[in-house]
Design a protein around this motif. Sequence first.
Motif, PDB file in Angstrom:
ATOM      1  N   ALA B 162       0.730  -1.250   0.123  1.00  0.00           N
ATOM      2  CA  ALA B 162      -0.140  -0.308  -0.362  1.00  0.00           C
ATOM      3  C   ALA B 162       0.806   1.390   0.312  1.00  0.00           C
ATOM      4  CB  ALA B 162      -1.039  -0.295   1.098  1.00  0.00           C
ATOM      5  N   GLY B 166      -0.046   2.111  -3.594  1.00  0.00           N
ATOM      6  CA  GLY B 166      -2.103   2.067  -3.034  1.00  0.00           C
ATOM      7  C   GLY B 166      -2.016   3.599  -3.601  1.00  0.00           C
ATOM      8  N   GLN B 167      -3.698   3.849  -3.931  1.00  0.00           N
ATOM      9  CA  GLN B 167      -4.144   4.853  -4.260  1.00  0.00           C
ATOM     10  C   GLN B 167      -5.153   4.888  -3.695  1.00  0.00           C
ATOM     11  OE1 GLN B 167      -3.583   6.073  -7.969  1.00  0.00           O
ATOM     12  NE2 GLN B 167      -2.115   4.378  -7.878  1.00  0.00           N
ATOM     13  N   MET B 168      -4.632   6.507  -3.143  1.00  0.00           N
ATOM     14  CA  MET B 168      -6.284   7.139  -2.471  1.00  0.00           C
ATOM     15  C   MET B 168      -7.910   6.893  -3.238  1.00  0.00           C
ATOM     16  SD  MET B 168      -5.366   8.296   0.153  1.00  0.00           S
ATOM     17  CE  MET B 168      -7.834   8.798   1.744  1.00  0.00           C
ATOM     18  N   VAL B 173      -7.646   3.387   0.944  1.00  0.00           N
ATOM     19  CA  VAL B 173      -6.743   2.589   0.417  1.00  0.00           C
ATOM     20  C   VAL B 173      -6.492   1.816  -0.968  1.00  0.00           C
ATOM     21  CG1 VAL B 173      -4.247   2.171   0.085  1.00  0.00           C
ATOM     22  CG2 VAL B 173      -5.418   3.983   2.022  1.00  0.00           C
ATOM     23  N   ILE B 215      -8.348  -1.033   1.769  1.00  0.00           N
ATOM     24  CA  ILE B 215      -8.148  -1.239   2.542  1.00  0.00           C
ATOM     25  C   ILE B 215      -8.652   0.666   3.558  1.00  0.00           C
ATOM     26  CG2 ILE B 215      -6.299  -0.591   5.014  1.00  0.00           C
ATOM     27  CD1 ILE B 215      -4.526  -0.490   2.732  1.00  0.00           C
TER      28      ILE B 215
END
Lengths: 78, 229
Positions: B162, B166-168, B173, B215
């Motif tokens: 992440a 990871g991408q917001m 996430v 997440i």
Amino acid sequence: MSAPQLSAESTIAEALEGSPAITSVLIARRTACIGCYMARFCTLHTAAAVYGIPWDAFLSDLTAAALDSHSTFGGEHV
Amino acid sequence: VDITPEQLRQVVAFRSGSDKELQQVLGASTLRSVEDSEYFFLQGDPAEYAYVLVAGQVKLLQSNTQGQLVNLRTLYPWQLFGALGAVRAQGQYPASAQALEDSGALAIPSNFLREMLAGHPHLSMDLMQLMASYIQEMQSRYMELATERVEQRICRAVLRLASQSGQMVKDGVELTLSREDLAEMSGTTPYTVSRVLADWHRRGMVEAGRERVRILQPHALVQLAEGLS
């Protein structure tokens, strides 16, 4: 030069990058934010919530630490 | 081969080699290019060459008899790999070496290297330094495997991924990964990964879909990974 503005929406990573001096506040408040994998995604407000720190007091400590270091070092990070 | 002794000295096992010795190594060697996802060698192949990675990235994978894969290490330029044949004649590679991108490596015949080491004790010492550091690394890996719960290892792997990729998204996430990838990274089976992800899903910590994980409660995962919960 003034310290970068810290707000509820600032991520931990942004806040630390703009104002490294807040490190001491994050440690004193017993957070695990320094070196945290999620620092890029988690905001200051979220950190306050998960560690049960009153938001207003947290922000004022962070801002004081950031301003203090900026006035001491003339806006330069050392 | 378009490599200088100076460059070759970046390899831990060759750092005290003289220009003359390293010229001999280069003279005996050939350069091999391997495309992304292809292999320099497979586990069980005769260890006829030792390799020095010159460009790209390579991972060393070991599989057990059930075909379960473990990622032993990732190699970067100027690291030596597949050197078993240099110390054991008729040895077989204990792992496969797969290129993670288009890669190039210097292939040094194992027989040549074995003879060279026998006549040049300082090079043997360098190789022993390298082996000692591998043993130490394996010991700490073993410690982690023996003492950390599998859930904690999977959690750490998810967080590592992440933080890197990871991408917001709206409520968390998101990262793209397969259960196989996660199992490989945390030394367990895809089945166990599925079971752990389903449990986290039920507890509202993640939303686990096919080939992706969202997440929802980053802090809960951090606590789990750090053993704080």
